[in-house]
Design a protein around this motif. Structure first.
Motif, PDB file in Angstrom:
ATOM      1  N   PRO A 159       0.814  -1.229   0.000  1.00  0.00           N
ATOM      2  CA  PRO A 159       0.000   0.000   0.000  1.00  0.00           C
ATOM      3  C   PRO A 159       0.842   1.270   0.000  1.00  0.00           C
ATOM      4  O   PRO A 159       0.501   2.248  -0.681  1.00  0.00           O
ATOM      5  CB  PRO A 159      -0.820  -0.122   1.303  1.00  0.00           C
ATOM      6  CG  PRO A 159      -0.842  -1.580   1.606  1.00  0.00           C
ATOM      7  CD  PRO A 159       0.478  -2.107   1.143  1.00  0.00           C
ATOM      8  N   TYR A 160       1.961   1.253   0.747  1.00  0.00           N
ATOM      9  CA  TYR A 160       2.823   2.428   0.789  1.00  0.00           C
ATOM     10  C   TYR A 160       3.522   2.636  -0.549  1.00  0.00           C
ATOM     11  O   TYR A 160       3.703   3.782  -0.998  1.00  0.00           O
ATOM     12  CB  TYR A 160       3.850   2.282   1.904  1.00  0.00           C
ATOM     13  CG  TYR A 160       3.240   2.051   3.267  1.00  0.00           C
ATOM     14  CD1 TYR A 160       2.662   3.096   3.981  1.00  0.00           C
ATOM     15  CD2 TYR A 160       3.228   0.779   3.841  1.00  0.00           C
ATOM     16  CE1 TYR A 160       2.091   2.893   5.235  1.00  0.00           C
ATOM     17  CE2 TYR A 160       2.669   0.561   5.092  1.00  0.00           C
ATOM     18  CZ  TYR A 160       2.097   1.618   5.777  1.00  0.00           C
ATOM     19  OH  TYR A 160       1.531   1.414   6.994  1.00  0.00           O
ATOM     20  N   THR A 162       1.095   4.088  -2.988  1.00  0.00           N
ATOM     21  CA  THR A 162       0.910   5.513  -2.688  1.00  0.00           C
ATOM     22  C   THR A 162       2.108   6.328  -3.178  1.00  0.00           C
ATOM     23  O   THR A 162       1.951   7.411  -3.748  1.00  0.00           O
ATOM     24  CB  THR A 162       0.715   5.728  -1.183  1.00  0.00           C
ATOM     25  OG1 THR A 162      -0.413   4.959  -0.738  1.00  0.00           O
ATOM     26  CG2 THR A 162       0.477   7.199  -0.868  1.00  0.00           C
ATOM     27  N   LEU A 177       1.945   6.685  -6.862  1.00  0.00           N
ATOM     28  CA  LEU A 177       0.894   7.651  -7.199  1.00  0.00           C
ATOM     29  C   LEU A 177       1.403   9.093  -7.042  1.00  0.00           C
ATOM     30  O   LEU A 177       1.133   9.955  -7.879  1.00  0.00           O
ATOM     31  CB  LEU A 177      -0.319   7.418  -6.307  1.00  0.00           C
ATOM     32  CG  LEU A 177      -1.663   7.978  -6.772  1.00  0.00           C
ATOM     33  CD1 LEU A 177      -2.057   7.372  -8.108  1.00  0.00           C
ATOM     34  CD2 LEU A 177      -2.736   7.713  -5.731  1.00  0.00           C
ATOM     35  N   THR A 195       0.561   5.428 -13.593  1.00  0.00           N
ATOM     36  CA  THR A 195       0.523   4.734 -12.307  1.00  0.00           C
ATOM     37  C   THR A 195       0.253   3.247 -12.474  1.00  0.00           C
ATOM     38  O   THR A 195       0.952   2.404 -11.887  1.00  0.00           O
ATOM     39  CB  THR A 195      -0.558   5.350 -11.395  1.00  0.00           C
ATOM     40  OG1 THR A 195      -0.241   6.708 -11.144  1.00  0.00           O
ATOM     41  CG2 THR A 195      -0.641   4.597 -10.077  1.00  0.00           C
TER      42      THR A 195
END
Length: 238
Positions: free
Chosen positions: A191-192, A195, A198, A216
């Motif tokens: 998840p990091y 992010t 992104l 992305t």
């Protein structure tokens, strides 16, 4: 102390030699590519616009000439990238162990190939999609009037960005293979990492959600590919 200074000067000289060779390759390549650039520019515009009834306009006398120079520079970087990558790796080799040297030599070709694939993916897939997306807002009352600089600057910039972002699987694979980070640590931080990708793509792309997502999504999929390759390689070694 003298030995340390001599070692520092040796590394500094090696760095200078690497930079000079890379700049010389770029300088030699730019000359013939400057004459090829107008034909490449016309071909690229025809492909990006496709069958759409759009005429690109220029508003300054030197505008197209400067675009040809930019096109030649990007072509120069694209063609010279394998040589420059090799010079960078050769500069790093003396500081590495033998197994690390073999590993790095093996990824020079992969790194160059990923850069070229990223550029081609952008030019022949992403940019036509962006153009069609932009034209979808056109109505009988709203006509698309585009400047050639806007389209080509976007094309050239995104080409370089995609080429660099396509290095992502190689970076992931290399970090895990060299045991700088563990596979589990990277896997648990998905998840990091998403992010972070992104945020980076938001900085590198124009301020529109379409461009950001188009960079992305492939970048994250390439990260997953690098993660899978590192996991498969680890299993093979075990």
């Amino acid at each position: 102390m003298a030995a340390e200074e001599e070692s520092f000067l040796t590394h500094l000289e090696a760095l200078r030699t690497m930079l000079l060779k890379s700049l010389l390759a770029l300088a030699l390549g730019i000359i013939p590519l400057f004459f090829v650039a107008p034909y490449c520019l016309d071909t690229l515009i025809r492909y990006i616009i496709g069958d759409n009834q759009v005429t690109l306009n220029y508003f300054m006398p030197m505008e197209v000439f400067l675009l040809q120079i930019k096109t030649a520079l990007v072509l120069d970087l694209l063609i010279c990238f394998p040589y420059i990558a090799r010079q960078v790796w050769l500069f790093l080799l003396p500081a590495l162990y033998e197994n690390e040297r073999r590993f790095i030599k093996s990824i020079v070709l992969i790194s160059s190939s990923l850069f070229i694939i990223g550029v081609l993916f952008c030019l022949f897939f992403i940019l036509p999609m962006l153009v069609n997306f932009g034209l979808s807002f056109s109505t009988p009352e709203i006509k698309a009037v585009w400047g050639i600089s806007g389209i080509m600057n976007l094309a050239l910039w995104l080409s370089v960005v995609f080429g660099l972002m396509f290095q992502f699987p190689l970076i992931t694979y290399s970090l895990i293979r060299s045991r700088i980070v563990s596979y589990d640590a990277v896997k648990n931080k998905r998840p990091y990492i998403f992010t972070g990708i992104l945020i980076i793509t938001g900085i590198l792309t124009p301020p529109d959600i379409a461009s950001q997502l188009m960079l992305t999504i492939p970048t994250y999929l390439l990260f997953e590919a690098g993660l899978w390759a590192a996991r498969s390689s680890s299993k093979t070694q075990d």
